[in-house]
Write a protein that holds these residues in place. Sequence first.
Motif, PDB file in Angstrom:
ATOM      1  N   VAL A 123       0.852  -1.186   0.000  1.00  0.00           N
ATOM      2  CA  VAL A 123       0.000   0.000   0.000  1.00  0.00           C
ATOM      3  C   VAL A 123       0.890   1.239   0.000  1.00  0.00           C
ATOM      4  N   PRO A 124       0.749   2.106  -1.004  1.00  0.00           N
ATOM      5  CA  PRO A 124       1.618   3.291  -1.071  1.00  0.00           C
ATOM      6  C   PRO A 124       1.468   4.169   0.185  1.00  0.00           C
ATOM      7  N   ARG A 125       2.562   4.792   0.549  1.00  0.00           N
ATOM      8  CA  ARG A 125       2.613   5.724   1.697  1.00  0.00           C
ATOM      9  C   ARG A 125       2.030   5.128   2.987  1.00  0.00           C
ATOM     10  N   SER A 126       2.166   3.810   3.136  1.00  0.00           N
ATOM     11  CA  SER A 126       1.575   3.200   4.345  1.00  0.00           C
ATOM     12  C   SER A 126       2.598   3.037   5.463  1.00  0.00           C
ATOM     13  N   SER A 127       3.823   3.542   5.257  1.00  0.00           N
ATOM     14  CA  SER A 127       4.843   3.331   6.298  1.00  0.00           C
ATOM     15  C   SER A 127       5.050   4.596   7.130  1.00  0.00           C
ATOM     16  N   ASN A 128       5.060   4.405   8.456  1.00  0.00           N
ATOM     17  CA  ASN A 128       5.365   5.508   9.381  1.00  0.00           C
ATOM     18  C   ASN A 128       6.418   5.052  10.380  1.00  0.00           C
ATOM     19  N   VAL A 129       7.131   6.012  10.943  1.00  0.00           N
ATOM     20  CA  VAL A 129       8.044   5.657  12.038  1.00  0.00           C
ATOM     21  C   VAL A 129       7.210   5.541  13.309  1.00  0.00           C
ATOM     22  N   LEU A 130       7.262   4.370  13.953  1.00  0.00           N
ATOM     23  CA  LEU A 130       6.483   4.175  15.178  1.00  0.00           C
ATOM     24  C   LEU A 130       7.313   4.522  16.409  1.00  0.00           C
ATOM     25  N   PHE A 131       8.641   4.375  16.265  1.00  0.00           N
ATOM     26  CA  PHE A 131       9.492   4.551  17.440  1.00  0.00           C
ATOM     27  C   PHE A 131      10.924   4.615  16.961  1.00  0.00           C
ATOM     28  N   GLU A 132      11.777   5.412  17.636  1.00  0.00           N
ATOM     29  CA  GLU A 132      13.199   5.303  17.326  1.00  0.00           C
ATOM     30  C   GLU A 132      14.007   5.373  18.618  1.00  0.00           C
ATOM     31  N   ASP A 133      15.119   4.668  18.632  1.00  0.00           N
ATOM     32  CA  ASP A 133      16.052   4.814  19.752  1.00  0.00           C
ATOM     33  C   ASP A 133      17.412   5.153  19.155  1.00  0.00           C
ATOM     34  N   GLN A 134      18.500   5.085  19.965  1.00  0.00           N
ATOM     35  CA  GLN A 134      19.754   5.614  19.419  1.00  0.00           C
ATOM     36  C   GLN A 134      20.292   4.793  18.255  1.00  0.00           C
ATOM     37  N   ASP A 135      19.843   3.552  18.083  1.00  0.00           N
ATOM     38  CA  ASP A 135      20.435   2.827  16.955  1.00  0.00           C
ATOM     39  C   ASP A 135      19.441   2.198  15.990  1.00  0.00           C
ATOM     40  N   SER A 136      18.177   2.511  16.102  1.00  0.00           N
ATOM     41  CA  SER A 136      17.271   1.921  15.117  1.00  0.00           C
ATOM     42  C   SER A 136      15.945   2.663  15.020  1.00  0.00           C
ATOM     43  N   TYR A 137      15.276   2.387  13.909  1.00  0.00           N
ATOM     44  CA  TYR A 137      13.926   2.911  13.692  1.00  0.00           C
ATOM     45  C   TYR A 137      12.981   1.730  13.651  1.00  0.00           C
ATOM     46  N   LEU A 138      11.791   1.930  14.160  1.00  0.00           N
ATOM     47  CA  LEU A 138      10.759   0.909  13.986  1.00  0.00           C
ATOM     48  C   LEU A 138       9.678   1.527  13.093  1.00  0.00           C
ATOM     49  N   CYS A 139       9.398   0.858  11.957  1.00  0.00           N
ATOM     50  CA  CYS A 139       8.392   1.394  11.028  1.00  0.00           C
ATOM     51  C   CYS A 139       7.315   0.336  10.828  1.00  0.00           C
ATOM     52  N   ASN A 140       6.200   0.781  10.314  1.00  0.00           N
ATOM     53  CA  ASN A 140       5.206  -0.211   9.882  1.00  0.00           C
ATOM     54  C   ASN A 140       5.042  -0.113   8.366  1.00  0.00           C
ATOM     55  N   VAL A 141       4.404  -1.106   7.791  1.00  0.00           N
ATOM     56  CA  VAL A 141       4.072  -1.048   6.368  1.00  0.00           C
ATOM     57  C   VAL A 141       2.877  -1.975   6.159  1.00  0.00           C
ATOM     58  N   THR A 142       1.974  -1.575   5.290  1.00  0.00           N
ATOM     59  CA  THR A 142       0.791  -2.416   5.071  1.00  0.00           C
ATOM     60  C   THR A 142       0.830  -2.940   3.639  1.00  0.00           C
ATOM     61  N   LEU A 143       0.505  -4.223   3.478  1.00  0.00           N
ATOM     62  CA  LEU A 143       0.539  -4.838   2.145  1.00  0.00           C
ATOM     63  C   LEU A 143      -0.470  -5.970   2.088  1.00  0.00           C
ATOM     64  N   PHE A 144      -0.638  -6.527   0.906  1.00  0.00           N
ATOM     65  CA  PHE A 144      -1.560  -7.660   0.786  1.00  0.00           C
ATOM     66  C   PHE A 144      -0.915  -8.906   1.385  1.00  0.00           C
ATOM     67  N   ARG A 145      -1.741  -9.686   2.045  1.00  0.00           N
ATOM     68  CA  ARG A 145      -1.218 -10.867   2.734  1.00  0.00           C
ATOM     69  C   ARG A 145      -0.406 -11.756   1.802  1.00  0.00           C
ATOM     70  N   LYS A 146      -0.885 -11.916   0.559  1.00  0.00           N
ATOM     71  CA  LYS A 146      -0.219 -12.907  -0.286  1.00  0.00           C
ATOM     72  C   LYS A 146       1.169 -12.436  -0.742  1.00  0.00           C
ATOM     73  N   ALA A 147       1.465 -11.143  -0.524  1.00  0.00           N
ATOM     74  CA  ALA A 147       2.784 -10.653  -0.928  1.00  0.00           C
ATOM     75  C   ALA A 147       3.812 -10.714   0.208  1.00  0.00           C
TER      76      ALA A 147
END
Length: 383
Positions: A210-234
Motif C-alpha cells: 500500500v503506497p505511503r503506508s509506512s510511518n516511524v512508530l518509534f526510534e532509539d539511538q540505533d534503530s527505527y521501527l516502522c510499519n508497512v501495510t501490504l496484501f497478505r499474499k505478498a
Amino acid sequence: TKMTEFWLISAPGEKTCQQTWEKLHAATTKNNNLSTNSKFNIPDLKVGTLDALVGLSDDLSKLDEFVEGVVKKVAHYMADVLEDSKDKVQENLLASGGKVLTIICVNHFGSYSSSLDTVPFLFVFKGVNQIDNDLKARASAYNNLKGNLQNLERKNAGSLLTRSLADIVKKEDFVLDSEYLITLTIACLFSRSNYNDWVKQYETLAEMVVPRSSNVLFEDQDSYLCNVTLFRKAVDDFKHKAREYKFMVRDFQYNEEEMKADKEEMNRLSTDKKKQFGPLVRWLKVNFSEAFMAWIHVKALRVFVESVLRYGLPVNFQAMLLQPNKRTMKKLREVLYDLYKHLDSSAAAIVDATMDIPGLNLSQQEYYPYVYYKIDCNLLDFK
C-alpha cells in the motif's frame, strides 16, 4: 582503624581473674592502644570427664564451622536482597563495630543451659539448622519472583529486534481484521541512511504494497521501527526482499489481550516483590542476630573447653575479647606472646616472637601459648 575482626582469648587466673584482666588491659593499652578490650564472661559450666571434654572440643569445632557458614549465608543473602553497597549491609546487620563488642560480650548466654552436655549443642544446631532451611525456602521463593520480573523487564528493554513492542505500538498503527491486508513491523537498524533507503524503496520491494503506508512508530539511538501495510499474499516475497536490503521484518501480531495480560503480569510481580521485600529484610535481620548469637555462644563454649583442657581444674581463667587495631596487629601478637609465653614450655621452641607464626594447624587453628579464637565479623568477604 577498627578491624571487623575480634580475638577471643583466655589466660589462667593469677591471684585473681581480675588481676589477669588488668594485666592484659594495661599491656595492650599503655603503648599506643593496640586493641579495644572487654571481659568476656562465661558462666561456670559443669565439667564432665577429660575424655568427654576432648570429644566436646571436636564437636564444637564442627558446630562452629556450620554456624559460621549460616551466619555468612544470611549476610550474603541480605546483600543480595538490598542490592546495596557492602558497608550498608554490614552496618545493617551488625549495627557497626562498636555495638558488636557489646552484643558479643553481653548476650551470648541468654537462652542456653549451663551444663556442658549435648543439650546445648542440639539446641544450637537445631535452631541454626532451622534458620538455614528457612533461608533456602524464602530465598528460593523471592528469587523466583525476582527472576520472573527480570525476564519480563528484559522483554521490555533491549533492541527493537527483540524487545516487546507492547508499550511502543498503538492500535491505529495496524490494519486489523482485514481479509486481504496485513501490517508488518520493520526494524531499520543503526543508521539514518538505512532508514532513508527504506523510505525510498519499501513501496517497490514487492507487488501490492500500500503506497505511503509506512510511518516511524518509534526510534532509539540505533534503530527505527516502522510499519508497512501490504496484501497478505505478498508477505513472503516482501520479507525475502527486505532481508536483502537489511530491513528486519519482525513477526509481530498486534494482540491487545496478550499485551494487556503481559502488563498485568508485570504489575502483579512487581507488587508481589514489593510486598515480600519488607518482611524478608526483617526476617533476615532477626535471624541473622539469632544465628550470630548462637555462633558467639559456640565460641564461648570452645573457649571454656579449651581453657579447661589447657589450664586444668579447678576452673580458673579469664576470657577476654580484643578488637585489634589494624595497623598494630603484629605488635599486639608480640605483646600477648610476652605476657603468656610462660604458659607453655613447648611454645618457646615453636615460637620466635619476631616471626609470623604460621600456626601448627591444630584443627586449622593457629597455635599460641594462650587460648585463642578469631571471630571474623567481615561477613561479606569470605570464600
